[in-house]
Design a protein around this motif. Structure first.
Motif, PDB file in Angstrom:
ATOM      1  N   UNK A   6       4.214   6.886  -4.962  1.00 44.57           N
ATOM      2  CA  UNK A   6       5.611   7.093  -5.382  1.00 44.57           C
ATOM      3  C   UNK A   6       5.685   7.225  -6.892  1.00 44.57           C
ATOM      4  N   UNK A   7       4.978   6.369  -7.609  1.00 40.94           N
ATOM      5  CA  UNK A   7       4.957   6.449  -9.071  1.00 40.94           C
ATOM      6  C   UNK A   7       4.372   7.771  -9.537  1.00 40.94           C
ATOM      7  N   UNK A   8       3.269   8.192  -8.928  1.00 37.98           N
ATOM      8  CA  UNK A   8       2.607   9.437  -9.335  1.00 37.98           C
ATOM      9  C   UNK A   8       3.517  10.635  -9.195  1.00 37.98           C
ATOM     10  N   UNK A   9       4.244  10.711  -8.094  1.00 40.42           N
ATOM     11  CA  UNK A   9       5.119  11.873  -7.863  1.00 40.42           C
ATOM     12  C   UNK A   9       6.352  11.796  -8.757  1.00 40.42           C
TER      13      UNK A   9
ATOM     14  N   UNK B  78      -8.215  -1.775   2.867  1.00 40.13           N
ATOM     15  CA  UNK B  78      -7.444  -0.746   2.173  1.00 40.13           C
ATOM     16  C   UNK B  78      -6.060  -1.282   1.778  1.00 40.13           C
ATOM     17  N   UNK B  79      -5.699  -1.226   0.502  1.00 41.61           N
ATOM     18  CA  UNK B  79      -4.396  -1.722   0.040  1.00 41.61           C
ATOM     19  C   UNK B  79      -3.301  -0.673   0.259  1.00 41.61           C
ATOM     20  N   UNK B  80      -2.951  -0.444   1.509  1.00 39.36           N
ATOM     21  CA  UNK B  80      -2.079   0.675   1.845  1.00 39.36           C
ATOM     22  C   UNK B  80      -0.720   0.570   1.158  1.00 39.36           C
ATOM     23  N   UNK B  81      -0.073  -0.590   1.228  1.00 36.91           N
ATOM     24  CA  UNK B  81       1.255  -0.729   0.626  1.00 36.91           C
ATOM     25  C   UNK B  81       1.206  -0.485  -0.882  1.00 36.91           C
ATOM     26  N   UNK B  82       0.191  -1.031  -1.555  1.00 34.66           N
ATOM     27  CA  UNK B  82       0.058  -0.821  -3.001  1.00 34.66           C
ATOM     28  C   UNK B  82      -0.234   0.640  -3.317  1.00 34.66           C
ATOM     29  N   UNK B  83      -1.041   1.281  -2.478  1.00 34.97           N
ATOM     30  CA  UNK B  83      -1.348   2.693  -2.701  1.00 34.97           C
ATOM     31  C   UNK B  83      -0.107   3.555  -2.487  1.00 34.97           C
ATOM     32  N   UNK B  84       0.709   3.208  -1.516  1.00 32.92           N
ATOM     33  CA  UNK B  84       1.963   3.937  -1.324  1.00 32.92           C
ATOM     34  C   UNK B  84       2.852   3.807  -2.556  1.00 32.92           C
ATOM     35  N   UNK B  85       2.903   2.606  -3.156  1.00 27.96           N
ATOM     36  CA  UNK B  85       3.676   2.419  -4.381  1.00 27.96           C
ATOM     37  C   UNK B  85       3.097   3.269  -5.514  1.00 27.96           C
TER      38      UNK B  85
ATOM     39  N   UNK C 230      -6.780   8.253   9.481  1.00 31.13           N
ATOM     40  CA  UNK C 230      -5.571   7.548   9.873  1.00 31.13           C
ATOM     41  C   UNK C 230      -4.406   8.064   9.031  1.00 31.13           C
ATOM     42  N   UNK C 231      -3.341   8.487   9.693  1.00 29.92           N
ATOM     43  CA  UNK C 231      -2.162   8.995   8.990  1.00 29.92           C
ATOM     44  C   UNK C 231      -1.122   7.894   8.904  1.00 29.92           C
ATOM     45  N   UNK C 232      -0.726   7.545   7.673  1.00 30.05           N
ATOM     46  CA  UNK C 232       0.205   6.445   7.464  1.00 30.05           C
ATOM     47  C   UNK C 232       1.659   6.882   7.373  1.00 30.05           C
ATOM     48  N   UNK C 233       1.903   8.170   7.290  1.00 28.29           N
ATOM     49  CA  UNK C 233       3.283   8.641   7.294  1.00 28.29           C
ATOM     50  C   UNK C 233       3.712   9.266   5.979  1.00 28.29           C
ATOM     51  N   UNK C 234       5.005   9.603   5.943  1.00 34.87           N
ATOM     52  CA  UNK C 234       5.587  10.329   4.811  1.00 34.87           C
ATOM     53  C   UNK C 234       6.449   9.392   3.975  1.00 34.87           C
ATOM     54  N   UNK C 235       6.335   9.536   2.650  1.00 37.18           N
ATOM     55  CA  UNK C 235       7.114   8.743   1.712  1.00 37.18           C
ATOM     56  C   UNK C 235       8.266   9.579   1.173  1.00 37.18           C
ATOM     57  N   UNK C 236       9.415   8.959   1.025  1.00 34.89           N
ATOM     58  CA  UNK C 236      10.611   9.650   0.551  1.00 34.89           C
ATOM     59  C   UNK C 236      10.672   9.602  -0.967  1.00 34.89           C
ATOM     60  N   UNK C 237       9.964  10.522  -1.604  1.00 35.45           N
ATOM     61  CA  UNK C 237       9.958  10.632  -3.055  1.00 35.45           C
ATOM     62  C   UNK C 237       9.944  12.114  -3.428  1.00 35.45           C
ATOM     63  N   UNK C 238      10.885  12.540  -4.280  1.00 34.47           N
ATOM     64  CA  UNK C 238      11.032  13.953  -4.636  1.00 34.47           C
ATOM     65  C   UNK C 238      11.021  14.810  -3.357  1.00 34.47           C
TER      66      UNK C 238
END
Length: 218
Positions: free
Chosen positions: A211-214, A201-208, A148-156
């Motif tokens: 963002x922190x990792x990048x 799956x904690x998708x929203x938390x994983x997305x956060x 399942x593809x959840x999309x792209x995050x706007x970070x860096x």
């Protein structure tokens, strides 16, 4: 082998494949990384020229356990994470995370020689994740897998988030979340996993976390 592709909520693309991976692959998919001792980790590095790694408290919270982490280690992780492991070069640095239960995580980071090489490497990892269920199905007859593809995050320079669910013929069910992010010449992959389904799956938390990792690479 039958492959079904359909559109999911919020424009998510799901890939249904049956059959899929072997019992050995499932054991990796659970992503339970057992560390040498359940003690909180210290900061990975303070050198501004070296990519920084996540700390345990920056992972999605676990309802019944703290997160723990090993040291940042040079080289490819062993065992390799499924879906993306084969693409990781010998220059990879990685850090494992674990809880007291069935949940584990991994961050793997690669510094390339140029922006172009980093772009190509990130694209390869995204391709491997998108095709992970098909590959598992081709190699193993015992498990159903879905990406399942959840999309792209706007970070860096951007980060993409995927989910991979595997289910064995005897009923074992494992869910993993992956992200691939880039900052300049550096690419980082984060994987979280436990027994369960997409519903757990904690998708929203994983997305956060992604963002922190990048953001904290440099």
């Amino acid at each position: 082998m039958t492959i079904h592709i359909r559109r999911a909520r919020r424009g998510i693309r799901r890939v249904q494949v049956a059959p899929a991976a072997s019992v050995a692959v499932v054991a990796v998919a659970v992503a339970v990384a057992v560390g040498p001792a359940a003690v909180p980790a210290t900061a990975a590095t303070s050198d501004p020229g070296v990519p920084r790694f996540l700390e345990p408290g920056e992972l999605p919270s676990h309802p019944s356990s703290d997160w723990y982490a090993g040291d940042v280690t040079e080289g490819r992780p062993d065992p390799l994470p499924f879906c993306v492991g084969e693409a990781l070069p010998s220059t990879t640095a990685h850090r494992r995370f674990w809880t007291e239960y069935d949940t584990g995580a991994l961050q793997a980071t690669v510094v390339e020689r140029s922006v172009r090489r980093a772009q190509e490497f990130a694209a390869l990892l995204r391709k491997d994740l998108a095709g992970c269920a098909r590959k598992v199905a081709a190699e193993n007859p015992d498990i159903t897998a879905r990406v399942e593809y959840y999309g792209r995050l706007n970070v860096e320079e951007g980060a993409d988030v995927f989910g991979v669910h595997t289910e064995s013929s005897y009923g074992a069910s494992d869910i993993s979340l992956f992200s691939v992010g880039r900052d300049g010449t550096t690419v980082t992959v984060v994987r979280w996993g436990q027994m369960g389904t997409f519903a757990q799956a904690p998708v929203a938390d994983f997305e956060a976390t992604t963002v922190t990792a990048v953001k904290k690479l440099y």
